[in-house]
Scaffold this active site. Structure first.
Site, PDB file in Angstrom:
ATOM      1  N   LYS A 114      46.591  70.784  41.804  1.00 32.61           N
ATOM      2  CA  LYS A 114      46.187  69.842  42.849  1.00 32.61           C
ATOM      3  C   LYS A 114      44.996  70.423  43.609  1.00 32.61           C
ATOM      4  O   LYS A 114      44.956  71.625  43.891  1.00 32.61           O
ATOM      5  CB  LYS A 114      47.358  69.594  43.796  1.00 32.61           C
ATOM      6  CG  LYS A 114      47.112  68.520  44.849  1.00 32.61           C
ATOM      7  CD  LYS A 114      48.368  68.290  45.703  1.00 32.61           C
ATOM      8  CE  LYS A 114      48.154  67.183  46.735  1.00 32.61           C
ATOM      9  NZ  LYS A 114      49.350  66.959  47.572  1.00 32.61           N
ATOM     10  N   SER A 150      55.217  64.133  48.750  1.00 35.80           N
ATOM     11  CA  SER A 150      54.042  64.050  47.876  1.00 35.80           C
ATOM     12  C   SER A 150      54.188  64.649  46.483  1.00 35.80           C
ATOM     13  O   SER A 150      53.309  64.468  45.649  1.00 35.80           O
ATOM     14  CB  SER A 150      52.839  64.699  48.544  1.00 35.80           C
ATOM     15  OG  SER A 150      52.297  63.792  49.464  1.00 35.80           O
ATOM     16  N   SER A 197      50.869  62.087  47.855  1.00 32.70           N
ATOM     17  CA  SER A 197      49.462  62.373  47.704  1.00 32.70           C
ATOM     18  C   SER A 197      49.093  63.102  46.424  1.00 32.70           C
ATOM     19  O   SER A 197      47.928  63.098  46.027  1.00 32.70           O
ATOM     20  CB  SER A 197      49.001  63.191  48.908  1.00 32.70           C
ATOM     21  OG  SER A 197      49.647  64.460  48.919  1.00 32.70           O
TER      22      SER A 197
HETATM   23  N1  GLN Z   1      53.040  60.210  52.162  1.00 34.81           N
HETATM   24  C1  GLN Z   1      53.345  61.125  53.224  1.00 34.81           C
HETATM   25  C2  GLN Z   1      52.186  61.170  54.188  1.00 34.81           C
HETATM   26  O1  GLN Z   1      51.321  60.399  54.044  1.00 34.81           O
HETATM   27  C3  GLN Z   1      53.644  62.481  52.668  1.00 34.81           C
HETATM   28  C4  GLN Z   1      52.443  63.204  52.241  1.00 34.81           C
HETATM   29  C5  GLN Z   1      52.740  64.545  51.683  1.00 34.81           C
HETATM   30  O2  GLN Z   1      53.872  64.851  51.325  1.00 34.81           O
HETATM   31  N2  GLN Z   1      51.720  65.372  51.629  1.00 34.81           N
HETATM   32  O3  GLN Z   1      52.128  61.947  55.084  1.00 34.81           O
END
Ligand code: GLN
Length: 496
Positions: A83, A182, A158
């Site tokens: 990532k 995420s 994400s």
């Molecule tokens: N979707 C969640 C957010 O927008 C979690 C994101 C994540 O786990 N980095 O914060």
């Protein structure tokens, strides 16, 4: 021509066997991965950066180790994706943001350094929502990533690129990060395995910070066994990260193969019912998850459907106070002076800083910074931040109480299957994607999502298992046993 044994659809375990049996070399396997990326990534767009030359060099080095019998790990010679939130020495690292458009880190994140030391072959950096804020990978500053099962749908986020690359057969495995879901949510949307370890299990040195009390790095793989192997390489104490647990990592694979017999699994009501606003799982997801519960019970686990986490419904509001608060502090460093994008030529230093943040951050990131700065400001701190911390403690204690009588918790991973690109425009609707994943981050618990079926339009559904802190081995044991009860994980998207 790719050697027939060089198949990027392999699991880590299969690849390791072929590499050791001399059926394939790492260079061949890496070429096959790069070819698959070339053939499919115009459509999937999992990668921001592909490091072809460096990958072939590490593959050649891995082949040396394999030939001399000195391969340090089953990951030696195996192509993986990283990532773009993980620092990689000499390789552009953007965190999906214009702010870091030109960042070439001088060092590797600890998790990346450990994979390199294991001889894994990094083929590139995967796409993500800017600074890991989002659930669809539509908030990348560069481009959206598509779901390999349906190119018009999102891969989740994400870590959407890391999930999509494994689902599309481009890489054998990948790393992502999980602050509120995420890793698990995109794993569910893409039909792969995604594991968020216990808070503190994996060093965050070199992970670009979003919300430091929640962030964890973890693997995406095709099988549970592979997830255990990948976690093994990256877990354990790190002198470079004082927030990393000092407890040495145990053997995460020891219990694999022990099955479900005798395990006490709680299915807390709150994860399965509709809330006051009528929100809950979609029908197709509910059917797949209910089917999974029956399978678990049928394989010898005892299922407690009476368990309860009364405050778990507050996880989302707690998260959307704490995560933005922490992000507003963490992202204060992007001021155009120290590193990253810098706007120049304004009337004053302050004007340049303002322009830097105006131009460098996308809308969602700005929204989070504003929310967080507001929640932390004088007069509001007690009402929001402090209150959220108190409820966080309450939620943690409720999990502790459930684990006093259960080995594991089962829950859906997401309320829906992957949605269409552009379908969700309201930020609050987007936040609801993580309603089932956020509680594990709030409580610092390890949790895994694994395929449990298909629903609407043939899209994959994920099942979530949550364990007590530091109980990854048990979590992986149950996940491995469940995986053996069906063939959902073996299906591949028809893409190309
Ligand atoms: N979707 C969640 C957010 O927008 C979690 C994101 C994540 O786990 N980095 O914060």
């Amino acid at each position: 021509m790719t050697a027939p044994a060089a198949d990027p659809w392999l699991t880590i375990v299969e690849a390791a066997q072929r590499l050791r049996g001399g059926e394939v070399t790492s260079v061949e396997l890496t070429r096959a991965s790069l070819e698959r990326i070339r053939a499919t990534d115009e459509r999937v767009r999992a990668f921001i950066t592909v490091t072809e030359e460096a990958a072939l060099e590490s593959a050649a080095a891995a082949d040396e180790l394999l030939r001399s019998g000195d391969a340090p790990s089953l990951l030696t010679g195996v192509p993986i994706g990283l990532k773009d939130v993980l620092m990689t020495a000499g390789v552009r690292t953007t965190a999906g943001s214009r702010m870091l458009d030109q960042l070439i880190p001088p060092y590797d994140a600890t998790s990346v350094a450990r994979l390199r030391a294991a001889g894994a072959v990094a083929v590139g950096k995967t796409n993500m929502d800017e600074f890991a804020m989002g659930s669809s990978t539509e908030h990348s500053a560069w481009f959206p990533t598509a779901n390999p099962w349906d190119l018009e749908r999102v891969p989740g986020g994400s870590s959407g690129g890391s999930a999509a690359t494994v689902a599309a057969g481009q890489c054998v495995a990948s790393l992502g990060s999980d602050t509120g879901g995420s890793i698990r949510q995109p794993a569910a949307f893409c039909g792969v395995v995604g594991l968020k370890p216990t808070y503190g299990r994996v060093s965050r040195y070199g992970l670009i910070a979003f919300a430091s009390s929640l962030d964890q790095i973890g693997p995406f793989t095709r099988t549970v066994e592979d997830a255990a192997l990948l976690l093994q390489e990256i877990a354990g104490p790190d002198p470079l990260d004082s927030t990393c647990s000092e407890a040495p990592a145990p053997d995460f694979s020891v219990q694999l193969g022990e099955g479900l017999e005798g395990l006490r699994i709680a299915a807390p009501r709150e994860f399965f019912e509709r809330n006051a606003e009528g929100q809950g799982m979609d029908e197709g997801v509910a059917a797949a998850v209910e089917g999974a519960l029956e399978l678990l019970a049928g394989a010898g686990a005892s299922l407690d459907r009476g368990a309860s986490l009364p405050s778990v419904g507050y996880s989302l509001p707690v998260y959307y106070v704490l995560a933005p608060s922490e992000c507003s502090a963490n992202l204060a460093r992007y001021d155009g002076v120290k590193y990253g994008y810098g706007s120049r030529g304004g009337a004053s230093m302050w004007a340049d800083m303002e322009a830097t943040r105006q131009e460098g951050f996308g809308r969602e990131v700005k929204r989070r910074i504003l929310l967080g700065a507001y929640a932390l400001s004088a007069g509001y701190y007690d009402a929001y931040y402090l209150q959220a911390q108190k409820v966080r403690t309450l939620i943690r204690r409720e999990f502790d109480a459930v684990f006093a009588g259960a080995d594991l918790i089962v829950a859906p991973t997401t309320p829906t299957v992957a949605f269409r690109q552009g379908e969700i425009t309201d930020p609050y609707q987007m936040y609801l994607n993580d309603i089932y994943t956020i509680p594990a981050n709030i409580a610092g618990l390890p949790a895994i999502s694994l395929p449990c079926g298909f629903a609407e339009a043939g899209m994959p559904v994920g099942l979530q298992l949550i364990a007590n802190r530091n109980s990854e081995a048990l979590l992986l044991r149950a996940a491995r046993a469940f995986e053996g009860l069906g063939e959902w994980g073996l299906r591949r998207p028809s893409l190309g």
